[in-house]
Design a protein around this motif. Structure first.
Motif, PDB file in Angstrom:
ATOM      1  N   ARG A   1       1.036  -1.217   0.053  1.00 37.49           N
ATOM      2  CA  ARG A   1       0.135  -0.216   0.033  1.00 37.49           C
ATOM      3  C   ARG A   1       0.924   1.329   0.049  1.00 37.49           C
ATOM      4  O   ARG A   1       1.586   1.347   0.954  1.00 37.49           O
ATOM      5  CB  ARG A   1      -1.034  -0.040   1.234  1.00 37.49           C
ATOM      6  CG  ARG A   1      -1.937   0.883   0.916  1.00 37.49           C
ATOM      7  CD  ARG A   1      -3.116   0.838   2.160  1.00 37.49           C
ATOM      8  NE  ARG A   1      -3.913  -0.368   2.169  1.00 37.49           N
ATOM      9  CZ  ARG A   1      -4.714  -0.946   3.294  1.00 37.49           C
ATOM     10  NH1 ARG A   1      -4.824  -0.137   4.127  1.00 37.49           N
ATOM     11  NH2 ARG A   1      -5.318  -1.903   2.776  1.00 37.49           N
ATOM     12  N   GLY A   2       0.966   2.097  -1.105  1.00 31.21           N
ATOM     13  CA  GLY A   2       1.739   3.075  -1.410  1.00 31.21           C
ATOM     14  C   GLY A   2       1.479   4.170  -0.370  1.00 31.21           C
ATOM     15  O   GLY A   2       0.389   4.519   0.296  1.00 31.21           O
ATOM     16  N   GLY A   3       2.524   4.950  -0.110  1.00 25.08           N
ATOM     17  CA  GLY A   3       2.554   6.361   0.776  1.00 25.08           C
ATOM     18  C   GLY A   3       1.583   7.308   0.372  1.00 25.08           C
ATOM     19  O   GLY A   3       1.104   7.713   1.515  1.00 25.08           O
ATOM     20  N   THR A   4       1.108   7.458  -0.633  1.00 26.94           N
ATOM     21  CA  THR A   4       0.092   8.528  -0.754  1.00 26.94           C
ATOM     22  C   THR A   4      -1.092   8.209  -0.114  1.00 26.94           C
ATOM     23  O   THR A   4      -1.845   9.035   0.336  1.00 26.94           O
ATOM     24  CB  THR A   4      -0.165   8.780  -2.301  1.00 26.94           C
ATOM     25  OG1 THR A   4      -0.530   7.498  -2.906  1.00 26.94           O
ATOM     26  CG2 THR A   4       0.744   9.506  -2.983  1.00 26.94           C
ATOM     27  N   ASN A   5      -1.553   6.794   0.213  1.00 24.64           N
ATOM     28  CA  ASN A   5      -2.575   6.407   0.991  1.00 24.64           C
ATOM     29  C   ASN A   5      -2.705   6.747   2.241  1.00 24.64           C
ATOM     30  O   ASN A   5      -3.494   6.843   3.153  1.00 24.64           O
ATOM     31  CB  ASN A   5      -2.773   4.881   0.975  1.00 24.64           C
ATOM     32  CG  ASN A   5      -3.170   4.562  -0.428  1.00 24.64           C
ATOM     33  OD1 ASN A   5      -4.126   4.611  -1.048  1.00 24.64           O
ATOM     34  ND2 ASN A   5      -2.216   3.698  -0.976  1.00 24.64           N
ATOM     35  N   PHE A   6      -1.453   7.291   2.859  1.00 24.98           N
ATOM     36  CA  PHE A   6      -1.232   7.449   4.082  1.00 24.98           C
ATOM     37  C   PHE A   6      -0.972   8.955   4.420  1.00 24.98           C
ATOM     38  O   PHE A   6      -0.598   9.398   5.333  1.00 24.98           O
ATOM     39  CB  PHE A   6       0.147   6.525   4.747  1.00 24.98           C
ATOM     40  CG  PHE A   6      -0.103   5.096   4.835  1.00 24.98           C
ATOM     41  CD1 PHE A   6      -0.946   4.545   5.665  1.00 24.98           C
ATOM     42  CD2 PHE A   6       0.169   4.316   3.500  1.00 24.98           C
ATOM     43  CE1 PHE A   6      -1.258   3.109   5.657  1.00 24.98           C
ATOM     44  CE2 PHE A   6       0.095   3.035   3.387  1.00 24.98           C
ATOM     45  CZ  PHE A   6      -0.851   2.272   4.463  1.00 24.98           C
ATOM     46  N   GLY A   7      -1.128   9.806   3.439  1.00 25.17           N
ATOM     47  CA  GLY A   7      -0.745  11.149   3.443  1.00 25.17           C
ATOM     48  C   GLY A   7       0.559  11.677   3.311  1.00 25.17           C
ATOM     49  O   GLY A   7       0.845  12.696   3.548  1.00 25.17           O
ATOM     50  N   VAL A   8       1.390  10.787   2.654  1.00 27.27           N
ATOM     51  CA  VAL A   8       2.690  11.048   2.604  1.00 27.27           C
ATOM     52  C   VAL A   8       3.118  10.862   0.899  1.00 27.27           C
ATOM     53  O   VAL A   8       2.242  10.421   0.139  1.00 27.27           O
ATOM     54  CB  VAL A   8       3.865  10.737   3.387  1.00 27.27           C
ATOM     55  CG1 VAL A   8       3.513  11.310   4.849  1.00 27.27           C
ATOM     56  CG2 VAL A   8       3.581   9.070   3.324  1.00 27.27           C
ATOM     57  N   GLY A   9       4.584  10.964   0.522  1.00 27.90           N
ATOM     58  CA  GLY A   9       4.771  10.651  -0.713  1.00 27.90           C
ATOM     59  C   GLY A   9       5.045   9.094  -1.275  1.00 27.90           C
ATOM     60  O   GLY A   9       4.919   8.311  -0.583  1.00 27.90           O
ATOM     61  N   SER A  10       4.971   9.383  -2.634  1.00 27.46           N
ATOM     62  CA  SER A  10       4.985   7.704  -3.155  1.00 27.46           C
ATOM     63  C   SER A  10       6.438   6.942  -3.009  1.00 27.46           C
ATOM     64  O   SER A  10       6.363   5.883  -3.484  1.00 27.46           O
ATOM     65  CB  SER A  10       4.556   7.812  -4.661  1.00 27.46           C
ATOM     66  OG  SER A  10       5.725   8.544  -5.282  1.00 27.46           O
ATOM     67  N   LYS A  11       7.431   7.636  -2.531  1.00 27.02           N
ATOM     68  CA  LYS A  11       8.750   6.735  -2.175  1.00 27.02           C
ATOM     69  C   LYS A  11       8.299   5.989  -0.845  1.00 27.02           C
ATOM     70  O   LYS A  11       9.172   5.208  -0.742  1.00 27.02           O
ATOM     71  CB  LYS A  11       9.848   8.017  -2.024  1.00 27.02           C
ATOM     72  CG  LYS A  11       9.754   8.755  -0.744  1.00 27.02           C
ATOM     73  CD  LYS A  11      10.992   9.857  -0.429  1.00 27.02           C
ATOM     74  CE  LYS A  11      10.609  10.865   0.541  1.00 27.02           C
ATOM     75  NZ  LYS A  11      11.653  11.780   0.469  1.00 27.02           N
ATOM     76  N   TYR A  12       7.548   6.207  -0.240  1.00 28.66           N
ATOM     77  CA  TYR A  12       7.136   5.192   0.922  1.00 28.66           C
ATOM     78  C   TYR A  12       6.008   4.105   0.400  1.00 28.66           C
ATOM     79  O   TYR A  12       5.023   4.489  -0.328  1.00 28.66           O
ATOM     80  CB  TYR A  12       6.532   5.866   2.058  1.00 28.66           C
ATOM     81  CG  TYR A  12       7.470   6.758   2.846  1.00 28.66           C
ATOM     82  CD1 TYR A  12       8.527   6.340   3.854  1.00 28.66           C
ATOM     83  CD2 TYR A  12       7.677   8.037   2.573  1.00 28.66           C
ATOM     84  CE1 TYR A  12       9.330   7.202   4.253  1.00 28.66           C
ATOM     85  CE2 TYR A  12       8.388   9.205   3.012  1.00 28.66           C
ATOM     86  CZ  TYR A  12       9.408   8.754   4.015  1.00 28.66           C
ATOM     87  OH  TYR A  12      10.201   9.527   4.737  1.00 28.66           O
ATOM     88  N   THR A  13       6.120   2.789   0.966  1.00 25.14           N
ATOM     89  CA  THR A  13       5.048   2.144   0.740  1.00 25.14           C
ATOM     90  C   THR A  13       5.030   1.069   2.262  1.00 25.14           C
ATOM     91  O   THR A  13       6.190   1.211   2.807  1.00 25.14           O
ATOM     92  CB  THR A  13       5.135   0.852  -0.478  1.00 25.14           C
ATOM     93  OG1 THR A  13       3.907   0.656  -0.588  1.00 25.14           O
ATOM     94  CG2 THR A  13       6.192  -0.153  -0.213  1.00 25.14           C
ATOM     95  N   ARG A  14       3.887   0.512   2.546  1.00 23.74           N
ATOM     96  CA  ARG A  14       3.572  -0.169   3.570  1.00 23.74           C
ATOM     97  C   ARG A  14       3.574  -1.644   3.309  1.00 23.74           C
ATOM     98  O   ARG A  14       2.773  -2.139   2.511  1.00 23.74           O
ATOM     99  CB  ARG A  14       2.434   0.209   4.347  1.00 23.74           C
ATOM    100  CG  ARG A  14       2.213  -0.335   5.749  1.00 23.74           C
ATOM    101  CD  ARG A  14       0.915  -0.052   6.174  1.00 23.74           C
ATOM    102  NE  ARG A  14      -0.049  -1.016   5.564  1.00 23.74           N
ATOM    103  CZ  ARG A  14      -1.397  -1.187   6.047  1.00 23.74           C
ATOM    104  NH1 ARG A  14      -1.703  -0.523   7.053  1.00 23.74           N
ATOM    105  NH2 ARG A  14      -2.066  -2.121   5.782  1.00 23.74           N
TER     106      ARG A  14
END
Lengths: 385, 385
Positions: free
Chosen positions: B344-357
């Motif tokens: 689940r990519g970072g934009t889902n968590f309110g931050v940038g797409s360089k992050y993922t969960r």
């Protein structure tokens, strides 16, 4: 064991206890299920049912396949609704959660104003509050369907047979843009004659009223339209990420036993659940009508027997609630409270206070006390109470 | 039996299967519970648990007394939260239903505008949609708590340790009129050091993450204020008329077994559930860190060990999710999808797409495949992928 200590202590009923018939807690069927003993028991191990998912390939991914199967089979056996394979089954935490899911599914954030939700009075007392309490911008309660005359899309809830008065109903608005929710919670042989296989766009049922297992919080919807079913599933995902698997599996087990018993045509044919329920409800209604007739203060709705496809004979209507009316126009709920009988007054259902609703699904002890107390209420000689 | 056929067919994992780590389905614990065999089994008979009511005299009338007791006892044993008798326990269909109940409880139809709901980014990806989807006039999503600067009342959700990044957090807005929801879903010894008995106004927990029983949909809130607890109960009454009793009783049983095992000081001391979980999670994190270090493409948050009051030693943090960051600032979710790993990519968590969960709670087979695939991803010599 955990279970035996979880059993409710039987209420001690004495002559001065207040008895509550306001809610339809269906404890009437408990002794039937006790009699069946281990046939409906189930064992769940510590490592069972752990995943969020029940059937990942299904549109309703949290519906247990066993329950899906048991629901479709039972409707086929009873003949009260069409639940063929081209219909979608959506399970809910009681049919209440499914009602919310339907308000969401039938509305749209792109509409200029909230969609109106109506039902013909007297209507189920919880519909207005359930619709209004979150102040949704998607839908709003618009009251009695008989007086609804707004243009544009609307949702009409048709409860069949009706809660509180047991009437057999049809939609009353019948205008373009109408979405119908048919709440068939009481369309089972113990309450009413099964005259046809219902085939509405959306039909709601609940384990609570079908078999009396209210504590399990299992309801189901039979839905024709895939898009509506998809939106309902989305609602339940956002509302509670699915529905208890333990309850689903238990419902599947119990509905399966009922179907088996209904189909049993062996030489020693035991009374099946619906025959039992029909007999019990019919006996209760007969006793209630006798008391009401004798004291002369109240009246009850009259129902004429209909041919029931399930039992193969003309059967009496025995609704889950008695819709009592004060002949002298008194506040019926207040009058009964003076005699330590708590009911739900007519104003909750969108009509006058001369009506009140009494649950017919209580335990035997409570029901007998109800009859006893009702029989002591007398009209006054000059017509005033 | 019904149960054995209900078990999910083990997914066949082949080298070209897409594996899904987007959702935190906690199947990791299944083998622990299987090992316990009959100790956590329960039998439910057909006539058990039929009434709507669990404890009519309790403010939360649908809460089973067994579960109330098991919850308070477990928090006492683990030492992760104060759940003394002066606190109210409200049970929900997962903690998701309780989150909705709290939005309702903390808002009022008499306010001129909807109350703002905020959480510090990165925040649990479902909070925005759960808050917004019914377009309530009572509350509205207002985004990242760090950038919230509106006057007046607000609700701040504090997830501790945080989902997705495992951080230990405090409320960030800290202004007058703020209502706090502390979501402590992951404040258990297998994920984090238990450094204090949490004592916030409202604390949410869930059976899904505590023990891995996600299919049961049981969550609970520990609430100080009676009025808030009362409004939450009202919400659940209007939303689903209570919570599955089968699931509540099963949760009571399993939480009870955990407490017993934690307190067992006999000569043959078996590994209790939290010790088991802590060991397993710690091993997984070690393996993941090794792979991530070796391929050089990603980074992971660093946590320093803290003294854990439960285990009596300094323990590693082993969050339920890995919060992966692309060192080169690439879209991390897309990059992993190319390698058949769904996250689940970072934009889902309110931050940038360089992050993922990435969920750390999958089955062993899936986790091993994850490690294998991650280890094949290589950075390019010139720093571009």
């Amino acid at each position: 064991s955990a279970i035996s200590s979880a059993k409710k202590t039987p209420p001690t009923l004495s002559s001065d206890s207040v008895i509550n018939f306001a809610r339809g807690d269906p404890t009437i069927y408990e002794s039937y299920w006790r009699k069946l003993g281990d046939r409906c028991s189930m064992v769940i191990s510590g490592n069972d049912l752990m995943s969020y998912f029940s059937d990942p390939g299904n549109l309703c991914w949290f519906l247990m396949p066993e329950l899906d199967h048991a629901i479709r089979r039972l409707h086929g056996v009873v003949g009260n609704a069409i639940a063929d394979d081209d219909r979608f089954i959506v399970v809910g935490t009681g049919s209440t959660q499914l009602f919310h899911a339907l308000l969401y599914a039938f509305s749209s954030p792109n509409e200029p104003e909230p969609i109106s939700v109506v039902a013909a009075a007297p209507f189920y007392s919880s519909y207005p509050e359930e619709t209004e309490f979150l102040r949704s911008g998607l839908y709003k309660w618009a009251g009695d369907a008989y007086s609804f005359n707004k243009d544009g899309p609307y949702i009409e809830v048709v409860t069949l047979p009706n809660n509180p008065d047991g009437a057999i109903r049809e939609a009353v608005v019948n205008r373009k843009g109408g979405k119908l929710i048919h709440d068939l919670a009481y369309y089972w042989p113990q309450y009413t004659s099964i005259t046809a296989r219902a085939d509405y766009d959306v039909m709601l049922f609940t384990f609570s009223k079908a078999t009396g297992h209210a504590g399990s919080r299992i309801g189901w919807a039979i839905v024709k339209d895939k898009e509506i079913a998809t939106k309902m599933v989305k609602f339940i995902e956002l509302n509670s990420i699915g529905v208890s698997k333990e309850s689903q599996l238990r419902a599947a087990k119990i509905l399966g036993v009922i179907s088996n018993d209904c189909l049993n045509s062996g030489p020693i044919k035991e009374e099946n659940f619906f025959e039992y329920g029909q007999r019990l409800m019919s006996e209760r209604w007969e006793k209630l009508r006798e008391v009401v007739k004798r004291n002369g203060v109240f009246s009850l709705p009259k129902y004429s027997p209909d041919y029931c496809n399930f039992s193969g004979e003309y059967t009496d209507y025995s609704p889950a609630f008695a819709w009592l009316k004060s002949k002298e126009g008194l506040n019926c709920d207040n009058l009964l409270r003076e005699h330590k009988i708590v009911t739900r007054g007519g104003t909750n259902f969108g009509v006058g206070s001369k009506y009140t609703r009494i649950s017919m699904l209580s335990s035997d002890d409570e029901f007998n006390l109800l009859l006893e107390r009702l029989s002591t209420i007398k009209g006054t000689p000059n017509g005033n109470y």
